[in-house]
Design a protein around this motif. Structure first.
Motif, PDB file in Angstrom:
ATOM      1  N   VAL A  43       0.840  -1.205   0.000  1.00  0.00           N
ATOM      2  CA  VAL A  43       0.000   0.000   0.000  1.00  0.00           C
ATOM      3  C   VAL A  43       0.874   1.254   0.000  1.00  0.00           C
ATOM      4  CG1 VAL A  43      -1.606   1.370   1.380  1.00  0.00           C
ATOM      5  CG2 VAL A  43      -2.031  -1.067   1.038  1.00  0.00           C
ATOM      6  N   LEU A  44       1.936   1.241   0.821  1.00  0.00           N
ATOM      7  CA  LEU A  44       2.850   2.387   0.847  1.00  0.00           C
ATOM      8  C   LEU A  44       3.514   2.585  -0.513  1.00  0.00           C
ATOM      9  CD1 LEU A  44       4.560   1.920   4.341  1.00  0.00           C
ATOM     10  CD2 LEU A  44       2.858   3.649   3.696  1.00  0.00           C
ATOM     11  N   PHE A  45       3.920   1.466  -1.126  1.00  0.00           N
ATOM     12  CA  PHE A  45       4.552   1.539  -2.440  1.00  0.00           C
ATOM     13  C   PHE A  45       3.568   2.079  -3.482  1.00  0.00           C
ATOM     14  CE2 PHE A  45       5.540  -0.579  -6.530  1.00  0.00           C
ATOM     15  CZ  PHE A  45       6.761   0.045  -6.786  1.00  0.00           C
ATOM     16  N   PHE A  46       2.341   1.595  -3.422  1.00  0.00           N
ATOM     17  CA  PHE A  46       1.318   2.044  -4.373  1.00  0.00           C
ATOM     18  C   PHE A  46       1.050   3.535  -4.210  1.00  0.00           C
ATOM     19  CE2 PHE A  46      -3.227   2.810  -5.278  1.00  0.00           C
ATOM     20  CZ  PHE A  46      -3.207   2.557  -6.643  1.00  0.00           C
ATOM     21  N   HIS A  47       0.963   3.990  -2.969  1.00  0.00           N
ATOM     22  CA  HIS A  47       0.695   5.411  -2.719  1.00  0.00           C
ATOM     23  C   HIS A  47       1.839   6.279  -3.221  1.00  0.00           C
ATOM     24  CE1 HIS A  47      -2.577   5.012   0.624  1.00  0.00           C
ATOM     25  NE2 HIS A  47      -3.000   4.675  -0.587  1.00  0.00           N
ATOM     26  N   SER A  48       3.075   5.744  -3.111  1.00  0.00           N
ATOM     27  CA  SER A  48       4.214   6.516  -3.621  1.00  0.00           C
ATOM     28  C   SER A  48       4.157   6.648  -5.138  1.00  0.00           C
ATOM     29  CB  SER A  48       5.530   5.861  -3.194  1.00  0.00           C
ATOM     30  OG  SER A  48       5.735   4.630  -3.876  1.00  0.00           O
ATOM     31  N   LEU A  49       3.559   5.647  -5.811  1.00  0.00           N
ATOM     32  CA  LEU A  49       3.457   5.690  -7.262  1.00  0.00           C
ATOM     33  C   LEU A  49       2.384   6.657  -7.745  1.00  0.00           C
ATOM     34  CD1 LEU A  49       3.765   1.900  -8.252  1.00  0.00           C
ATOM     35  CD2 LEU A  49       5.511   3.673  -8.467  1.00  0.00           C
ATOM     36  N   VAL A  50       1.277   6.727  -6.990  1.00  0.00           N
ATOM     37  CA  VAL A  50       0.133   7.544  -7.451  1.00  0.00           C
ATOM     38  C   VAL A  50       0.042   8.878  -6.725  1.00  0.00           C
ATOM     39  CG1 VAL A  50      -1.163   5.465  -8.048  1.00  0.00           C
ATOM     40  CG2 VAL A  50      -1.465   6.492  -5.783  1.00  0.00           C
ATOM     41  N   GLU A  54      -3.064  12.584 -11.039  1.00  0.00           N
ATOM     42  CA  GLU A  54      -4.405  13.152 -11.053  1.00  0.00           C
ATOM     43  C   GLU A  54      -5.441  12.140 -11.538  1.00  0.00           C
ATOM     44  OE1 GLU A  54      -4.501  16.708 -13.319  1.00  0.00           O
ATOM     45  OE2 GLU A  54      -2.969  17.743 -12.115  1.00  0.00           O
ATOM     46  N   SER A  55      -5.010  11.253 -12.439  1.00  0.00           N
ATOM     47  CA  SER A  55      -5.946  10.261 -12.976  1.00  0.00           C
ATOM     48  C   SER A  55      -6.444   9.320 -11.877  1.00  0.00           C
ATOM     49  CB  SER A  55      -5.274   9.454 -14.092  1.00  0.00           C
ATOM     50  OG  SER A  55      -4.105   8.810 -13.618  1.00  0.00           O
ATOM     51  N   TYR A  56      -5.562   8.979 -10.917  1.00  0.00           N
ATOM     52  CA  TYR A  56      -5.984   8.090  -9.829  1.00  0.00           C
ATOM     53  C   TYR A  56      -7.000   8.780  -8.923  1.00  0.00           C
ATOM     54  CZ  TYR A  56      -5.955   5.591  -5.397  1.00  0.00           C
ATOM     55  OH  TYR A  56      -6.347   4.941  -4.256  1.00  0.00           O
ATOM     56  N   TYR A  57      -6.695  10.002  -8.539  1.00  0.00           N
ATOM     57  CA  TYR A  57      -7.576  10.704  -7.604  1.00  0.00           C
ATOM     58  C   TYR A  57      -8.886  11.138  -8.256  1.00  0.00           C
ATOM     59  CZ  TYR A  57      -3.768  10.683  -4.266  1.00  0.00           C
ATOM     60  OH  TYR A  57      -2.795  10.277  -3.398  1.00  0.00           O
ATOM     61  N   SER A  58      -8.940  11.041  -9.562  1.00  0.00           N
ATOM     62  CA  SER A  58     -10.195  11.368 -10.252  1.00  0.00           C
ATOM     63  C   SER A  58     -11.126  10.168 -10.351  1.00  0.00           C
ATOM     64  CB  SER A  58      -9.892  11.888 -11.665  1.00  0.00           C
ATOM     65  OG  SER A  58      -9.298  10.871 -12.456  1.00  0.00           O
ATOM     66  N   LEU A  59     -10.619   8.976  -9.944  1.00  0.00           N
ATOM     67  CA  LEU A  59     -11.436   7.759 -10.005  1.00  0.00           C
ATOM     68  C   LEU A  59     -12.518   7.781  -8.933  1.00  0.00           C
ATOM     69  CD1 LEU A  59      -8.638   5.043 -10.437  1.00  0.00           C
ATOM     70  CD2 LEU A  59     -10.189   5.904 -12.210  1.00  0.00           C
ATOM     71  N   ASP A  60     -13.620   7.064  -9.209  1.00  0.00           N
ATOM     72  CA  ASP A  60     -14.675   6.963  -8.202  1.00  0.00           C
ATOM     73  C   ASP A  60     -14.280   5.933  -7.143  1.00  0.00           C
ATOM     74  OD1 ASP A  60     -15.644   4.225  -8.962  1.00  0.00           O
ATOM     75  OD2 ASP A  60     -16.128   5.263 -10.832  1.00  0.00           O
TER      76      ASP A  60
END
Length: 246
Positions: A43-50, A54-60
């Motif tokens: 999860v930490l690794f994924f958060h560092s990637l995104v 902006e495309s990730y935070y625009s997801l529902d």
């Protein structure tokens, strides 16, 4: 510790030591820690990637949930995959030296491991494992609900192993084999033969010895006029001679 009796595919009984509740809890805790560490790190690794995506935070919300399910999925199937690949063991079980076995003497199948894994929802995830604990204590073979449903049990592998407890047998350099057809037996066949032979001979169980002899003669397609104990002794030595010199 209590013992569990398993009827092998050769219709003989072998006693194994049941895994203690404490051993199973320790193995479960080790596996749980491994899964938690994986989840935190991924999860930490994924958060560092995104982090700046902006495309990730625009997801529902549903899309984000689906992504988390995918990256955490290995932790979900951790037990199922490792028990299937390692013949009834996970990292925790390997460390504690316990394993899952079928109580009918056959090799546990992938379906058996799926059943055990599915019932973890009830056994271990509901009421913090209280259901599994009660089932193990009340069961004759110390099985949780998943074990009862799949016909499996958990045994300890902590017995002291000597050469007499393995398929290996000490033979001299000038040993002359008598039954070439012994090579029709597999390593697993010989393991069962020797384990059964040692237990039956120690307990002077003539009936089991005779059944074992009949099965060995049937598989090897031989008929010997030797007494049962000397005959099986020779079979074990012959097997070791041929396997060590192949």
């Amino acid at each position: 510790m209590s013992e569990i009796q398993i009827n092998t595919t050769q219709n003989v009984n072998i006693n194994f030591t049941q895994a203690a509740v404490g051993e199973r809890v320790v193995a479960h805790v080790i596996d749980l820690v491994i899964k938690i560490v994986y989840c935190v790190l991924i999860v930490l690794f994924f958060h560092s990637l995104v982090e700046d995506s902006e495309s990730y935070y625009s997801l529902d919300g549903w899309s984000k949930t689906a992504i988390y399910i995918m990256i955490l999925f290995p932790a979900l199937i951790y037990t199922l995959v490792l028990e299937s690949l390692w013949e009834g063991q996970t990292i925790g079980k390997k460390i504690v030296k316990i394993k899952v076995v079928k109580i009918d003497g056959y090799q546990a199948t992938f379906v058996d491991y799926i059943i055990r894994w599915f019932f973890r929802i009830v056994d271990l995830n509901m009421l913090s494992g209280f259901v599994a604990l009660i089932a193990i204590i009340m069961s004759e073979k110390a099985q949780r609900l998943g074990g009862m449903s799949s016909g499996t049990a958990v045994i300890s592998q902590k017995q002291k192993v000597r050469i007499s407890h393995t398929i290996m047998e000490e033979i001299g350099v000038d040993y002359k084999p008598q039954f070439p057809s012994v090579i029709q037996l597999s390593d697993n066949d010989m393991r069962i033969v020797k384990e059964t032979f040692v237990i039956a001979k120690k307990g002077k169980d003539v009936d089991t010895l005779n059944k074992l002899r009949a099965k060995v003669e049937q598989v090897m397609e031989v008929k010997s006029d030797k007494e049962t104990i000397p005959f099986i002794n020779i079979v074990i030595k012959d097997f070791n001679f041929y396997t060590q010199n192949m």
